[in-house]
Design a protein around this motif. Structure first.
Motif, short mmCIF file in Angstrom:
data_model
loop_
_atom_site.label_atom_id
_atom_site.label_comp_id
_atom_site.label_asym_id
_atom_site.label_seq_id
_atom_site.Cartn_x
_atom_site.Cartn_y
_atom_site.Cartn_z
N THR A 104 -0.55 -6.03 13.30
CA THR A 104 0.38 -4.37 13.04
C THR A 104 1.17 -4.25 11.53
OG1 THR A 104 1.33 -4.37 15.23
CG2 THR A 104 2.45 -3.06 13.55
N VAL A 105 1.47 -5.62 11.30
CA VAL A 105 2.33 -5.71 9.57
C VAL A 105 1.70 -7.03 9.25
CG1 VAL A 105 4.36 -6.29 8.45
CG2 VAL A 105 4.60 -5.39 9.98
N PHE B 213 -11.25 -6.50 4.40
CA PHE B 213 -10.76 -7.26 4.59
C PHE B 213 -9.34 -6.11 5.72
CE2 PHE B 213 -6.35 -9.78 4.99
CZ PHE B 213 -7.30 -10.70 6.65
N LEU B 214 -8.84 -4.84 4.71
CA LEU B 214 -8.18 -3.94 5.12
C LEU B 214 -8.16 -3.12 6.15
CD1 LEU B 214 -6.30 -3.27 1.60
CD2 LEU B 214 -5.35 -4.99 3.72
N GLN B 215 -9.63 -2.73 6.66
CA GLN B 215 -10.68 -2.24 7.68
C GLN B 215 -9.91 -2.51 8.77
OE1 GLN B 215 -13.97 -1.00 4.97
NE2 GLN B 215 -12.51 1.77 5.07
N LYS B 216 -10.72 -4.04 8.63
CA LYS B 216 -11.11 -4.83 9.68
C LYS B 216 -8.96 -4.87 10.52
CE LYS B 216 -14.91 -7.10 9.07
NZ LYS B 216 -15.35 -8.21 8.21
N VAL B 217 -8.21 -5.46 9.50
CA VAL B 217 -6.47 -5.41 10.12
C VAL B 217 -6.13 -4.38 10.22
CG1 VAL B 217 -4.34 -6.00 9.60
CG2 VAL B 217 -6.52 -7.43 8.54
N LYS B 218 -6.64 -3.84 9.62
CA LYS B 218 -5.98 -2.11 10.13
C LYS B 218 -4.65 -2.22 10.20
CE LYS B 218 -8.55 -1.84 13.96
NZ LYS B 218 -9.13 -2.86 13.81
N PRO B 219 -3.49 -2.45 9.40
CA PRO B 219 -1.90 -2.67 9.70
C PRO B 219 -1.63 -0.72 9.43
CG PRO B 219 -2.30 -3.64 7.30
CD PRO B 219 -4.05 -2.46 8.14
N GLY C 207 -4.86 4.37 4.22
CA GLY C 207 -3.26 5.04 4.90
C GLY C 207 -2.36 4.51 4.66
N THR C 208 -2.42 3.27 5.06
CA THR C 208 -0.97 2.72 5.69
C THR C 208 0.47 2.77 4.77
OG1 THR C 208 -0.55 1.41 6.74
CG2 THR C 208 -2.14 0.00 4.54
N LYS C 209 1.41 2.32 5.01
CA LYS C 209 2.71 2.73 4.59
C LYS C 209 2.84 1.00 4.10
CE LYS C 209 5.10 5.46 7.58
NZ LYS C 209 5.86 5.32 8.92
N ALA C 210 3.38 0.93 2.60
CA ALA C 210 3.77 -0.32 1.71
C ALA C 210 4.54 -0.46 2.21
CB ALA C 210 2.81 0.02 0.97
N ALA D 117 13.71 -1.17 4.90
CA ALA D 117 13.68 -1.18 3.46
C ALA D 117 12.69 0.55 3.42
CB ALA D 117 12.21 -1.78 3.37
N LYS D 118 12.78 1.02 2.24
CA LYS D 118 12.38 2.61 2.07
C LYS D 118 11.01 1.97 1.80
CE LYS D 118 12.70 5.91 -1.88
NZ LYS D 118 13.34 6.15 -2.90
N GLU D 119 9.83 3.16 1.74
CA GLU D 119 8.79 2.43 1.71
C GLU D 119 8.02 3.11 -0.10
OE1 GLU D 119 4.60 5.03 3.49
OE2 GLU D 119 6.22 5.92 4.03
N PHE D 120 7.18 1.96 -0.10
CA PHE D 120 6.61 2.22 -1.80
C PHE D 120 5.39 2.44 -1.43
CE2 PHE D 120 3.43 -0.40 -4.48
CZ PHE D 120 4.15 0.00 -5.60
N ILE D 121 6.19 3.67 -2.65
CA ILE D 121 4.82 4.61 -2.80
C ILE D 121 3.18 4.14 -3.73
CG2 ILE D 121 4.37 7.30 -3.33
CD1 ILE D 121 5.76 6.84 -0.94
N VAL D 122 2.89 4.17 -3.14
CA VAL D 122 1.35 2.84 -3.60
C VAL D 122 0.38 4.83 -5.02
CG1 VAL D 122 -0.37 2.79 -3.70
CG2 VAL D 122 0.93 2.06 -1.89
N PRO D 123 1.03 4.35 -5.68
CA PRO D 123 0.34 5.34 -7.01
C PRO D 123 -1.65 5.51 -7.11
CG PRO D 123 0.76 3.04 -7.81
CD PRO D 123 1.35 2.88 -6.15
#
Length: 524
Positions: free
Chosen positions: A378-379, A395-401, A429-432, A454-460
């Motif tokens: 999840t996180v 890796f991120l695509q496998k974690v799917k956080p 497309g996940t929240k950071a 926390a406030k979401e970090f807008i990924v540039p």
């Protein structure tokens, strides 16, 4: 999505308990709600809670409900203020009987008005609209279930899937939800009663908190398990030791059941000595990776002097933090040449919510654990402060956080987080969330749902470059990067090439930058 604090629900439950009632009330009060009615128990439950009133002889189970009626029922269910007051709607004056409940529901984000400045209280409500109102009002889990008539992309999909995940709805036997159908009073009673019961169960369950501490260019994670046990993973550099101690004391920590030193780099273990001096520690879990810095040696000496139980874990084993929380070691390697790749990687799973904590493990470790374990989480605490040596796209695509946390200092000399990682996060497309932007970040979970304070970090939007990864171990202290300078004007410049510093046998070593005279220059 706006959520209503559970304390408000608790308040109305306390109030309703002051006026005991029996389930026999429903048929005694409403002529059209006999015990054999399919929604009898739901209607009786709402009546006993004070969410609906007995102001009419018939409940009107087949009547279509209006926006006003739904707003009032949901507002009462979550304990909102019903005191008459001015609203922003032309058709809901202060004198309106339900102006208070309608305004409270609007302020809470449960229901909205129209662009022409009206509320339209008598407009009929559809099942799709109802799903949105309930999803906004209650702390429901994210869902993935689709119905024949509510597939991904449908305007009601997110809300309806949440209701399905919380078992508030199962839809019809033909596999549809019928979002466009008007909503009967019997149906809103069933949906609302189940939502309130779900929230009650959620409030009664124990919570787990995962704190991602702001320790500048370093890592520190504090975990409070549902059973009350605690675990501290790393504590930033030596300069942040007292910061971590103060934070833990502010959380009323008296004892740390576990301390985990993911690997020997000073930006992870530097502050642990101060923590161990300040608290009783049950067990010290260490990667076992050899390292000759004074900081690391002093830490191990402190653990030994205080007779703290010492353990070097093995891959695959679990840590007994909490019987309801599976805490598994997915990676650790004391024999690797890289301190980063020695990192203890942990996955904590509490019911339906999980946290994957990567330390400074690089892409090779990511590939290894992806093959051996289910890494979906999840996180995700991204590896190595957002460095391009970690967080590969595959890796991120496998974690799917659903959320990624990055721990780094603003304007750090390493350029963390690297644009390659930002591009990968943008792709999935996940929240950071970033400690450099939000400070300490706290995730709270019941095991069914979670929230992040926390406030979401807008990924540039970035254009990644192809990194030129050295073929040797940059952290060894002796490896020379081909084409890299052999002299640097300061440590900041050196760390751009050698993040862990260099040893005395390295051509870039300078005694002037070896402050503790341990044979390493510019180590963290």
């Amino acid at each position: 999505m706006n959520k209503i604090f559970s304390a408000l629900l608790t308040l109305i439950l306390i109030i309703s308990m002051s006026f005991p009632a029996t389930t026999a009330q429903a048929e005694q009060v409403f002529t059209d709600v006999p015990p054999k009615h399919s929604n009898y128990n739901d209607i009786a439950y709402l009546l006993n809670k004070g969410i609906i009133s007995a102001d009419k002889k018939a409940y009107g189970v087949k009547d279509i409900v209006t926006r006003e009626e739904v707003a009032v029922m949901v507002a009462k269910a979550v304990g909102l203020d019903g005191t008459k007051r001015a609203t922003k709607f032309k058709d809901i004056p202060k004198s309106h009987a339900n102006s208070g409940y309608i305004q409270s529901a609007v302020e809470a984000g449960i229901i909205n008005g129209y662009t022409d400045g009206t509320f339209k209280p008598t407009t009929k409500v559809t099942r799709g609209h109802m799903a949105a109102f309930i999803a906004r009002a209650f702390d429901l889990p994210n869902g993935t279930k689709t119905f024949k008539d509510v597939k991904k992309g449908h305007t009601a999909y997110e809300a309806v899937s949440q209701l399905a995940a919380a078992k508030i709805t199962t839809g019809y036997e033909d596999g549809t939800f019928k979002p466009a159908n008007n909503l009967t009073r019997a149906h809103i009673s069933a949906f609302l009663a189940r939502a309130v019961k779900y929230q009650e169960n959620l409030n009664s369950s124990k919570k787990m908190k995962v704190h991602f501490l702001d320790v500048g260019q370093g890592d520190s994670i504090f975990i409070q398990a549902p059973n009350g046990k605690t675990m501290l993973i790393d504590a930033g550099t030596k300069d942040y030791g007292n910061t971590v101690v103060s934070y833990l004391k502010a959380q009323n920590v008296k004892k740390l059941d576990y301390i985990v030193a993911t690997h020997p780099d000073a930006d992870h273990i530097g502050g642990l000595n101060a923590v161990i001096q300040a608290f009783q520690v049950g067990e010290f879990i260490n990667s076992g990776k050899s390292h000759t810095t004074v900081t690391y040696e002093k830490l191990l000496e402190t653990v030994l002097s205080k007779n703290i139980r010492y353990k070097e874990p093995t891959v695959g084993e679990t840590i007994n933090l909490d019987s309801e929380v599976k805490t598994q070691v997915l990676a650790v390697d004391a024999k690797t040449s890289s301190t980063n790749d020695a990192s203890i990687v942990l996955k904590l799973t509490y019911k339906n919510v999980s946290f994957l904590l990567m330390g400074d493990a690089d892409t090779e470790v990511e590939a290894q654990i992806s093959k051996a374990y289910n890494v979906s989480a999840t996180v995700l605490k991204a590896g190595h402060h957002g460095s391009s040596t970690s967080s590969s796209l595959s890796f991120l695509q496998k974690v799917k956080p659903e959320a990624i946390v990055l721990s780094y200092a603003k304007d750090n000399s390493y350029g963390h987080p690297h644009k390659e990682v930002m591009a990968n996060i943008k792709t999935i497309g996940t929240k950071a969330y970033a400690t450099a932007e939000a400070g300490t970040i706290v995730a709270t979970t019941s095991g069914q749902t979670y929230s992040i304070n926390a406030k979401e970090f807008i990924v540039p939007i970035t254009t990644p470059t192809t990194p030129t990864k050295p073929t040797g171990d940059v952290s060894s202290g002796t490896y020379v990067i081909p084409g890299a300078p052999t002299s640097f004007k300061n440590c900041t410049e050196m760390r751009k090439y050698y993040p862990s510093g260099v040893s005395s046998s390295h051509p870039a070593y300078a005694a002037a930058r070896d402050g503790d005279k341990d044979g390493w220059a510019c180590e963290l």
